[in-house]
Design a protein around this motif. Structure first.
Motif, PDB file in Angstrom:
ATOM      1  N   PRO A 195       0.843  -1.208  -0.019  1.00 30.01           N
ATOM      2  CA  PRO A 195       0.062   0.135   0.123  1.00 30.01           C
ATOM      3  C   PRO A 195       0.911   1.264   0.057  1.00 30.01           C
ATOM      4  CG  PRO A 195       0.026  -0.910   2.199  1.00 30.01           C
ATOM      5  CD  PRO A 195       0.930  -1.881   1.432  1.00 30.01           C
ATOM      6  N   PRO A 196       0.248   2.464  -0.057  1.00 30.16           N
ATOM      7  CA  PRO A 196       1.089   3.627  -0.081  1.00 30.16           C
ATOM      8  C   PRO A 196       1.904   3.767   1.227  1.00 30.16           C
ATOM      9  CG  PRO A 196      -1.095   4.259  -0.907  1.00 30.16           C
ATOM     10  CD  PRO A 196      -1.142   2.763  -0.371  1.00 30.16           C
ATOM     11  N   GLY A 197       3.212   4.027   1.187  1.00 28.28           N
ATOM     12  CA  GLY A 197       3.992   3.939   2.280  1.00 28.28           C
ATOM     13  C   GLY A 197       4.752   3.013   2.491  1.00 28.28           C
ATOM     14  N   GLY A 198       4.365   1.760   1.861  1.00 27.02           N
ATOM     15  CA  GLY A 198       5.048   0.511   2.126  1.00 27.02           C
ATOM     16  C   GLY A 198       5.995   0.274   1.118  1.00 27.02           C
ATOM     17  N   GLN A 222       6.830   8.102 -12.979  1.00 24.64           N
ATOM     18  CA  GLN A 222       5.533   8.150 -12.988  1.00 24.64           C
ATOM     19  C   GLN A 222       4.920   8.627 -11.773  1.00 24.64           C
ATOM     20  OE1 GLN A 222       2.909   5.312 -15.502  1.00 24.64           O
ATOM     21  NE2 GLN A 222       4.999   4.275 -15.511  1.00 24.64           N
ATOM     22  N   HIS A 223       6.295   9.025 -10.732  1.00 24.79           N
ATOM     23  CA  HIS A 223       5.944   9.204  -9.287  1.00 24.79           C
ATOM     24  C   HIS A 223       5.042   8.185  -8.741  1.00 24.79           C
ATOM     25  CE1 HIS A 223       6.881  13.766  -9.995  1.00 24.79           C
ATOM     26  NE2 HIS A 223       7.687  12.889 -10.319  1.00 24.79           N
ATOM     27  N   VAL A 224       5.161   7.031  -8.966  1.00 24.92           N
ATOM     28  CA  VAL A 224       4.453   5.701  -8.347  1.00 24.92           C
ATOM     29  C   VAL A 224       5.170   5.394  -7.111  1.00 24.92           C
ATOM     30  CG1 VAL A 224       3.408   3.375  -8.638  1.00 24.92           C
ATOM     31  CG2 VAL A 224       3.290   5.185 -10.184  1.00 24.92           C
ATOM     32  N   VAL A 225       6.586   5.390  -7.196  1.00 26.75           N
ATOM     33  CA  VAL A 225       7.512   5.030  -5.999  1.00 26.75           C
ATOM     34  C   VAL A 225       8.544   6.199  -5.714  1.00 26.75           C
ATOM     35  CG1 VAL A 225       7.037   2.535  -6.273  1.00 26.75           C
ATOM     36  CG2 VAL A 225       8.948   3.691  -7.261  1.00 26.75           C
ATOM     37  N   ASP A 226       8.944   6.175  -4.596  1.00 30.38           N
ATOM     38  CA  ASP A 226      10.138   7.025  -4.332  1.00 30.38           C
ATOM     39  C   ASP A 226      11.271   6.167  -4.224  1.00 30.38           C
ATOM     40  OD1 ASP A 226      11.377   9.412  -4.049  1.00 30.38           O
ATOM     41  OD2 ASP A 226      10.728   9.569  -1.748  1.00 30.38           O
ATOM     42  N   LEU A 264      -1.700   7.867  -4.441  1.00 40.13           N
ATOM     43  CA  LEU A 264      -2.342   7.519  -5.663  1.00 40.13           C
ATOM     44  C   LEU A 264      -2.356   9.176  -6.216  1.00 40.13           C
ATOM     45  CD1 LEU A 264      -3.564   6.482  -8.121  1.00 40.13           C
ATOM     46  CD2 LEU A 264      -5.723   6.641  -6.911  1.00 40.13           C
ATOM     47  N   GLU A 265      -2.599  10.148  -5.342  1.00 40.83           N
ATOM     48  CA  GLU A 265      -2.991  11.663  -5.846  1.00 40.83           C
ATOM     49  C   GLU A 265      -1.541  12.432  -6.274  1.00 40.83           C
ATOM     50  OE1 GLU A 265      -3.128  11.433  -1.154  1.00 40.83           O
ATOM     51  OE2 GLU A 265      -3.937  10.213  -2.831  1.00 40.83           O
ATOM     52  N   GLU A 266      -0.413  11.525  -6.067  1.00 41.99           N
ATOM     53  CA  GLU A 266       0.776  12.261  -6.288  1.00 41.99           C
ATOM     54  C   GLU A 266       1.379  11.620  -7.777  1.00 41.99           C
ATOM     55  OE1 GLU A 266       3.613  11.860  -3.200  1.00 41.99           O
ATOM     56  OE2 GLU A 266       2.650  12.925  -1.773  1.00 41.99           O
ATOM     57  N   TRP A 267       0.587  10.555  -8.266  1.00 45.96           N
ATOM     58  CA  TRP A 267       1.098   9.797  -9.413  1.00 45.96           C
ATOM     59  C   TRP A 267       0.851  10.846 -10.405  1.00 45.96           C
ATOM     60  CZ3 TRP A 267      -1.075   4.170  -9.220  1.00 45.96           C
ATOM     61  CH2 TRP A 267      -0.752   3.642  -8.129  1.00 45.96           C
ATOM     62  N   THR A 308      -7.539   3.862 -11.209  1.00 43.53           N
ATOM     63  CA  THR A 308      -8.830   4.025 -11.435  1.00 43.53           C
ATOM     64  C   THR A 308      -9.853   2.886 -11.862  1.00 43.53           C
ATOM     65  OG1 THR A 308      -8.118   6.312 -11.844  1.00 43.53           O
ATOM     66  CG2 THR A 308     -10.603   5.835 -11.998  1.00 43.53           C
ATOM     67  N   VAL A 309      -9.409   2.130 -12.680  1.00 49.35           N
ATOM     68  CA  VAL A 309     -10.296   1.182 -13.200  1.00 49.35           C
ATOM     69  C   VAL A 309     -10.083  -0.163 -12.333  1.00 49.35           C
ATOM     70  CG1 VAL A 309     -10.211  -0.601 -15.156  1.00 49.35           C
ATOM     71  CG2 VAL A 309      -9.758   1.816 -15.824  1.00 49.35           C
ATOM     72  N   ARG A 310      -9.203  -0.406 -11.750  1.00 50.29           N
ATOM     73  CA  ARG A 310      -9.322  -1.689 -10.783  1.00 50.29           C
ATOM     74  C   ARG A 310      -9.693  -1.450  -9.493  1.00 50.29           C
ATOM     75  NH1 ARG A 310      -4.409  -5.424 -12.415  1.00 50.29           N
ATOM     76  NH2 ARG A 310      -4.973  -6.362 -10.437  1.00 50.29           N
TER      77      ARG A 310
END
Length: 235
Positions: free
Chosen positions: A24-27, A56-60, A72-75, A85-87
């Motif tokens: 999840p986010p932060g993981g 894509q700013h999905v991970v840091d 997600l809002e940072e992607w 969004t779809v999944r």
């Protein structure tokens, strides 16, 4: 050198896991060594895949912390946001929003295609439409979806504008999954065939406005079919 196609495949697999909340986010993602062993590739290939997600700013990614999933809002990557969004969340809202984006792009593409198409483009569209009809008769969902996608791909190509197809490519990869969902309904297939026929006739005529309106009609029908036949809603 890493193998770009393989790195791209790994990036998509990792993105799917992230979208599913694993992690999840932060993981944190597993280490490069762990991912290399799992996918049976070199650390260099894994690193290239992670760089794709980082861009894509999905991970840091930072030394000592590894690859941490961002909210997600940072992607910023279109495909990444679309897949998330779809999944997840409200499937109806995501589906209708995809149709809205398609409408924005494809109505203009149809108008351009009417002005720039050649006989080869029209022949390919005819072939795809006939393929949809044949697949509908055989109840072959996969074939129906493939011919549907090819029909729209020809329109994008017929615009003569290289940027159109590039902009639409991330959408098309995500929407393949949605097309299977909608096209599984026989009534939707019949509606789609009729709407595609109107689009083809309008593009054949060379009338840009008629082609735009025909594609607008197709997108409106798609939205109605989603609400009525997939999600069981009324107007």
């Amino acid at each position: 050198m890493p193998r770009p196609l393989l790195a791209d495949e790994i990036a998509r697999t990792l993105l799917d896991r992230i979208v599913d909340g694993k992690p999840p986010p932060g993981g944190k993602l597993p280490s490069e060594n762990e991912l290399g062993q799992e996918f049976e590739v070199s650390r260099l290939t894994v690193r290239e895949a992670i760089r794709t997600l980082q861009a894509q700013h999905v991970v840091d990614v930072s030394r000592g912390r590894g690859s941490v999933v961002r909210p997600l809002e940072e992607w910023t990557g279109l495909e990444a946001v679309l897949r998330a969004t779809v999944r997840g969340g409200d499937d109806l809202t995501a589906s209708l929003q995809l149709v809205q984006v398609r409408r924005m792009i494809e109505t203009g593409a149809a108008a351009l295609a009417a002005e720039h198409r050649d006989e080869d483009d029209l022949a390919k569209m005819e072939t795809s439409l006939q393929g949809m009809c044949d697949a509908h008769e055989r109840e072959d969902l996969e074939s129906f979806v493939e011919h549907d996608i090819r029909f729209h791909d020809v329109i994008l190509s017929a615009t003569g504008n290289v940027f159109v197809a590039v902009l639409f490519d991330p959408l098309s990869r995500v929407m393949r999954e949605k097309r299977r969902q909608t096209s599984a309904v026989s009534t939707i297939q019949r509606n789609a065939i009729e709407e595609h026929r109107k689009v083809l006739d309008a593009i054949r005529s060379g009338d840009a406005e008629a082609a735009r309106l025909a594609m607008e009609s197709h997108m409106a029908q798609t939205a109605r079919d989603l609400r009525h036949h997939v999600f069981g809603l009324s107007d």
